[in-house]
Design a protein around this motif. Structure first.
Motif, PDB file in Angstrom:
ATOM      1  N   GLY A  20     -40.526 -41.451  83.004  1.00  0.00           N
ATOM      2  CA  GLY A  20     -40.769 -40.080  83.578  1.00  0.00           C
ATOM      3  C   GLY A  20     -39.762 -39.362  83.583  1.00  0.00           C
ATOM      4  O   GLY A  20     -38.288 -39.466  83.491  1.00  0.00           O
ATOM      5  N   TRP A  53     -46.634 -37.599  82.505  1.00  0.00           N
ATOM      6  CA  TRP A  53     -45.522 -38.454  83.070  1.00  0.00           C
ATOM      7  C   TRP A  53     -45.016 -38.175  84.400  1.00  0.00           C
ATOM      8  O   TRP A  53     -45.300 -37.120  84.765  1.00  0.00           O
ATOM      9  CB  TRP A  53     -44.349 -38.134  81.985  1.00  0.00           C
ATOM     10  CG  TRP A  53     -44.173 -36.839  81.451  1.00  0.00           C
ATOM     11  CD1 TRP A  53     -44.679 -36.400  80.499  1.00  0.00           C
ATOM     12  CD2 TRP A  53     -43.261 -35.713  81.859  1.00  0.00           C
ATOM     13  NE1 TRP A  53     -44.262 -35.006  80.169  1.00  0.00           N
ATOM     14  CE2 TRP A  53     -43.293 -34.800  81.187  1.00  0.00           C
ATOM     15  CE3 TRP A  53     -42.435 -35.621  83.037  1.00  0.00           C
ATOM     16  CZ2 TRP A  53     -42.644 -33.386  81.299  1.00  0.00           C
ATOM     17  CZ3 TRP A  53     -41.792 -34.583  83.466  1.00  0.00           C
ATOM     18  CH2 TRP A  53     -41.818 -33.447  82.416  1.00  0.00           C
ATOM     19  N   GLU A  54     -44.608 -39.014  84.912  1.00  0.00           N
ATOM     20  CA  GLU A  54     -44.163 -38.619  86.366  1.00  0.00           C
ATOM     21  C   GLU A  54     -43.111 -37.470  86.440  1.00  0.00           C
ATOM     22  O   GLU A  54     -41.957 -37.639  85.834  1.00  0.00           O
ATOM     23  CB  GLU A  54     -43.453 -39.979  87.142  1.00  0.00           C
ATOM     24  CG  GLU A  54     -43.329 -39.891  88.731  1.00  0.00           C
ATOM     25  CD  GLU A  54     -42.920 -41.307  89.070  1.00  0.00           C
ATOM     26  OE1 GLU A  54     -42.693 -41.193  90.515  1.00  0.00           O
ATOM     27  OE2 GLU A  54     -42.859 -42.440  88.493  1.00  0.00           O
ATOM     28  N   GLY A  55     -43.069 -36.510  87.256  1.00  0.00           N
ATOM     29  CA  GLY A  55     -41.935 -35.639  87.672  1.00  0.00           C
ATOM     30  C   GLY A  55     -42.477 -34.469  87.026  1.00  0.00           C
ATOM     31  O   GLY A  55     -41.588 -33.512  87.146  1.00  0.00           O
ATOM     32  N   GLU A  93     -44.137 -31.932  87.955  1.00  0.00           N
ATOM     33  CA  GLU A  93     -44.375 -30.752  88.941  1.00  0.00           C
ATOM     34  C   GLU A  93     -42.909 -30.184  89.325  1.00  0.00           C
ATOM     35  O   GLU A  93     -42.813 -29.160  89.832  1.00  0.00           O
ATOM     36  CB  GLU A  93     -45.061 -31.033  89.878  1.00  0.00           C
ATOM     37  CG  GLU A  93     -44.297 -32.273  90.759  1.00  0.00           C
ATOM     38  CD  GLU A  93     -44.390 -33.653  90.270  1.00  0.00           C
ATOM     39  OE1 GLU A  93     -44.078 -34.839  90.794  1.00  0.00           O
ATOM     40  OE2 GLU A  93     -45.112 -33.719  89.204  1.00  0.00           O
ATOM     41  N   HIS A 100     -54.210 -36.844  79.915  1.00  0.00           N
ATOM     42  CA  HIS A 100     -53.793 -38.384  80.103  1.00  0.00           C
ATOM     43  C   HIS A 100     -54.077 -39.435  78.893  1.00  0.00           C
ATOM     44  O   HIS A 100     -53.740 -40.290  78.627  1.00  0.00           O
ATOM     45  CB  HIS A 100     -54.603 -39.005  81.213  1.00  0.00           C
ATOM     46  CG  HIS A 100     -54.069 -38.493  82.711  1.00  0.00           C
ATOM     47  ND1 HIS A 100     -54.343 -37.359  83.227  1.00  0.00           N
ATOM     48  CD2 HIS A 100     -53.150 -38.972  83.707  1.00  0.00           C
ATOM     49  CE1 HIS A 100     -53.849 -37.120  84.131  1.00  0.00           C
ATOM     50  NE2 HIS A 100     -53.101 -38.216  84.493  1.00  0.00           N
TER      51      HIS A 100
END
Length: 367
Positions: A267, A289-291, A293, A306
């Motif tokens: 991420g 993926w994480e982050g 934002e 997704h």
């Protein structure tokens, strides 16, 4: 400060995804008054596929792929204030990592700059004898192309003194809105080289949605896809030179970002194409993926998928009007917060032992 930077290539984006990252950072370090020499090997036919003449904002030194040539480059670079070894040079990587750590003096700063930290860390974890393990603690700092807290924790566990992500950004002098080009018209465009840890995700997020939507037009750019089976509604155009990036991004209803597997897993690793596409005012669809934002706001400035079914559904519902609105919102965000001027100011603050403040990047731009 005088910088000596060993990387894959500044003047060629051929099989070299970090090219625009290097260019944005180096150009803006120069604009802040620093002197940068960029050392790159004559390898992988990059010099035969140049898309940038030697720039005025950096001194480019191309060396032969022999150890004597590498040693000459190192001897010349030894007098710099900041000496940088980037990951993935492609030739003599292990040798350079040790040699540049050996150049450490009280009067200089030596940096390992990892432009693919997730892949590097996965490789080191899988190999207890990896030579990089011994070198990481010897550098003054590890800078990374991305990765956030997961990468910082992993490098710290390997003995890094400091690990700081310097994220991708927008080079406003290179990537900006242009008129659409009929050659590149498409409902969805993806540009990326064929790589082992990307191919399966390209199948899921691009090739399968294309096959499920035969009435839509899809455009695929990048090297290595020539013999890949794909549906007839995909137009494959091969390697995309930097001069065509803006037109590619401005001519599609939406532009797809697909992270490589390791980057998606860690991420906090927005690819260069995210900022390039946003800089051209494109509507971006990205894999999740994480982050995300931290860089662009989902649904307002970027669309998130997704899986391949999400990609197809997003295309079904995406009107030209909404696509233009999302692209304009993304353009405003990256110009005001995520340019390479911001990144270069952050690097300068780190090297001078100061805390970075966004205003150090210069006057905020408005679109």
């Amino acid at each position: 400060m005088k910088f000596a930077f060993f990387g894959s290539s500044l003047v060629s984006a051929y099989w070299n995804g970090a090219a625009t990252y290097y260019r944005g950072l180096v150009r803006n370090l120069h604009e802040r008054g620093h002197d940068v020499s960029f050392y790159e090997p004559d390898a992988f036919e990059r010099q035969q596929h140049r898309d940038l003449p030697d720039p005025q904002w950096a001194r480019v030194v191309v060396y032969d792929t022999e150890q004597t040539a590498v040693d000459r480059a190192l001897a010349e670079a030894a007098n710099a204030d900041v000496i940088i070894k980037a990951s993935g040079v492609g030739v003599f990587d292990n040798y350079l990592e040790q040699a540049i750590a050996d150049l450490k003096r009280p009067s200089n700063i030596v940096i390992f700059w990892d432009v693919d930290a997730p892949a590097t860390l996965d490789r080191i974890e899988a190999s207890p004898d990896d030579p990089a393990r011994k070198q990481i603690p010897r550098y003054d700092m590890i800078l990374t192309y991305g990765g956030g807290d997961p990468v910082i924790r992993a490098y710290s566990a390997l003995g890094a003194k400091h690990c700081i992500p310097i994220y991708n950004g927008l080079d406003v002098s290179t990537h900006h809105p242009v008129a659409a080009d009929p050659r590149f018209a498409a409902d969805l465009t993806f540009v990326g080289n064929r790589l082992p840890d990307r191919e399966a995700r390209v199948e899921r997020f691009f090739l399968e949605p294309a096959a499920s939507r035969p009435r839509h037009r899809f455009l695929l750019g990048g090297s290595g896809w020539d013999d890949k089976p794909m549906s007839t509604n995909i137009d494959y155009i091969g390697h995309v030179y930097t001069r065509d990036h803006n037109a590619i991004n401005a001519s599609a209803r939406a532009v797809l970002n697909i992270s490589r597997a390791s980057m998606a897993r860690y991420g906090f690793s927005p690819a260069t194409r995210v900022f390039e596409a946003a800089g051209a005012g494109a509507c971006i669809v990205t894999d999740a993926w994480e982050g995300i934002e931290l860089f662009l706001e989902p649904e307002r400035e970027i669309l998130v998928a997704h899986n391949g079914q999400d990609v197809a559904a997003l295309l079904d519902d995406l009107t030209e009007e909404r696509a233009r609105h999302i692209g304009q919102q993304a353009l405003k965000r990256v110009v005001n917060e995520h340019t390479y001027a911001h990144r270069a100011a952050e690097v300068e603050a780190l090297l001078e032992g100061r805390r970075y403040r966004p205003e150090q990047a210069g006057r905020t731009l408005h679109v």
